[in-house]
Write a protein that holds these residues in place. Sequence first.
Motif, PDB file in Angstrom:
ATOM      1  N   VAL A  63      13.595  42.339  55.669  1.00 48.54           N
ATOM      2  CA  VAL A  63      13.312  42.878  54.763  1.00 48.54           C
ATOM      3  C   VAL A  63      12.956  41.536  52.992  1.00 48.54           C
ATOM      4  N   TYR A  81       9.355  41.717  53.322  1.00 49.62           N
ATOM      5  CA  TYR A  81       8.823  42.726  53.133  1.00 49.62           C
ATOM      6  C   TYR A  81       8.650  43.383  51.346  1.00 49.62           C
ATOM      7  N   VAL A  82      10.321  41.939  50.997  1.00 50.04           N
ATOM      8  CA  VAL A  82      10.416  41.834  48.763  1.00 50.04           C
ATOM      9  C   VAL A  82       9.168  41.554  48.820  1.00 50.04           C
ATOM     10  N   PRO A 118       5.392  44.055  49.780  1.00 47.61           N
ATOM     11  CA  PRO A 118       4.902  44.840  49.523  1.00 47.61           C
ATOM     12  C   PRO A 118       4.388  46.112  50.462  1.00 47.61           C
ATOM     13  N   ARG A 178       6.315  47.005  56.907  1.00 44.66           N
ATOM     14  CA  ARG A 178       7.866  47.822  55.756  1.00 44.66           C
ATOM     15  C   ARG A 178       8.201  48.424  57.258  1.00 44.66           C
ATOM     16  N   LEU A 223      14.088  52.679  52.257  1.00 44.98           N
ATOM     17  CA  LEU A 223      12.985  51.861  52.775  1.00 44.98           C
ATOM     18  C   LEU A 223      12.292  51.858  53.987  1.00 44.98           C
ATOM     19  N   HIS A 227      11.584  54.234  46.155  1.00 45.89           N
ATOM     20  CA  HIS A 227      11.257  52.677  47.440  1.00 45.89           C
ATOM     21  C   HIS A 227      11.549  51.600  46.100  1.00 45.89           C
ATOM     22  N   GLN A 228      10.513  51.586  45.229  1.00 48.00           N
ATOM     23  CA  GLN A 228      10.664  50.684  44.163  1.00 48.00           C
ATOM     24  C   GLN A 228      12.557  50.590  43.422  1.00 48.00           C
ATOM     25  N   ARG A 250      13.582  48.256  46.493  1.00 43.43           N
ATOM     26  CA  ARG A 250      13.202  46.933  46.275  1.00 43.43           C
ATOM     27  C   ARG A 250      14.028  46.249  44.867  1.00 43.43           C
ATOM     28  N   ASP A 251      13.920  46.821  44.129  1.00 42.43           N
ATOM     29  CA  ASP A 251      14.595  46.136  43.215  1.00 42.43           C
ATOM     30  C   ASP A 251      16.447  45.668  43.463  1.00 42.43           C
TER      31      ASP A 251
END
Length: 407
Positions: free
Chosen positions: A126, A129-130, A133, A138, A170, A190-191, A194-195
């Motif tokens: 995670v 990926y963050v 991205p 992913r 995700l 998805h954003q 991620r946030d």
Amino acid sequence: MTWHGPTFRISDGEHIDGSWCLVWRRHDLAHEYFVEHLFVYADGRITRGQYDATDLAGLERLLATGKLALEPPEARERRDGPPEESKWDTRYPEPRTDESFVLEVADEICRLAGRPTTADRCREAVRAYVQQPTEERRRLLREAYLAVPAHRRVYLLGDMDRQDRPLRILVTDLGLRVDGDGPVATEELHQGARDYFGAVDAAVERQEERLAVLHADEPAGAPQPPVVLHEVVHPNGPPAEPGLFVLRNDYGAAVTYGGETYPSVLHGYWALSAAEPADHDRIRACATAREAQDAGGLAKRRTDWPSVRLAVMAGLLRAKFEQHPPLAEILLATGDAGIRYTGIFEAPFWRADGPRGGRDWTGRLLELVRSELRAAQSGQTPAERTAATALRAATRTGSQTGENGGA
């Protein structure tokens, strides 16, 4: 599944960490199930009970043949029912299966051995990926998520409200429904996930920085092994070099406290506990520290003694080491090690009593006095420290001369 521990076993003299959980074992003759302990160890050994050893492959066979079960068959039959209407909306973990339990046991072995578990690898995926991205990262995140035992995935994030939904978002390709019946995965969705992880990481970083400030005085490095002050009997008198025995309360070192002088700390403690002046004087005059303790235990005690005894013992110990610099040097030589004051004659309140719950207040107070002595030393000028060292050396030489002459 609840894991209990710690436990361990000894193999070729090596300490192997372990833990255990409860499973159901089928009786080969009666064909009934009864509760059994399943022990798991850091080296991969698995035992049913204490002696029936196997490994992960063996555990898988035992589950497949029904010799072991995660619950009795009748309980599984009662629980079986129609599936949930919406996987996305459900708040419950997926059912635990034999296959996912084997994966859970493999994770527990990794944890005991200090290796990353599937949950650790998923959290690391995670973070990767963050930070970047890409589709490749992913894909690695999806693989890491699916490697976690299915029945434990909802607990991955430790979030009671969202559970593992940000992860499920995700790992779902754009344009598909999350879990098959949830919202359609979009770039905005998805954003948002991620946030979420970015905010969690930032909160964790802030908390770590805050703890670093709050715990700025936490000792660094590995702690020293504890110093154990054993109870020793000297039927022929104390040796010329008593060593750490001088730190014990029954060591014969006269202590002046509250305007009175006592042959040892133990004399002073029990004499000061007495309610009657006559008992005080009789205890102080006892020939040995143990006789003083016996006499003090029989005497009537002061009504306020439970509330003041710690302060009295602390005062006696301070006086002992301030008035006997050679003994203070021995105490200071223990460094920063914890002090365990053992024995059988003092009450567990004053000594370390292992698993039976001794509070070791004598050891704690010795550590306190040691810290006070070191603080006093650090406040001296170089000239004062040189003079104090010379005085201690002279005192030590005179003390040893007196002991040898007395012997």
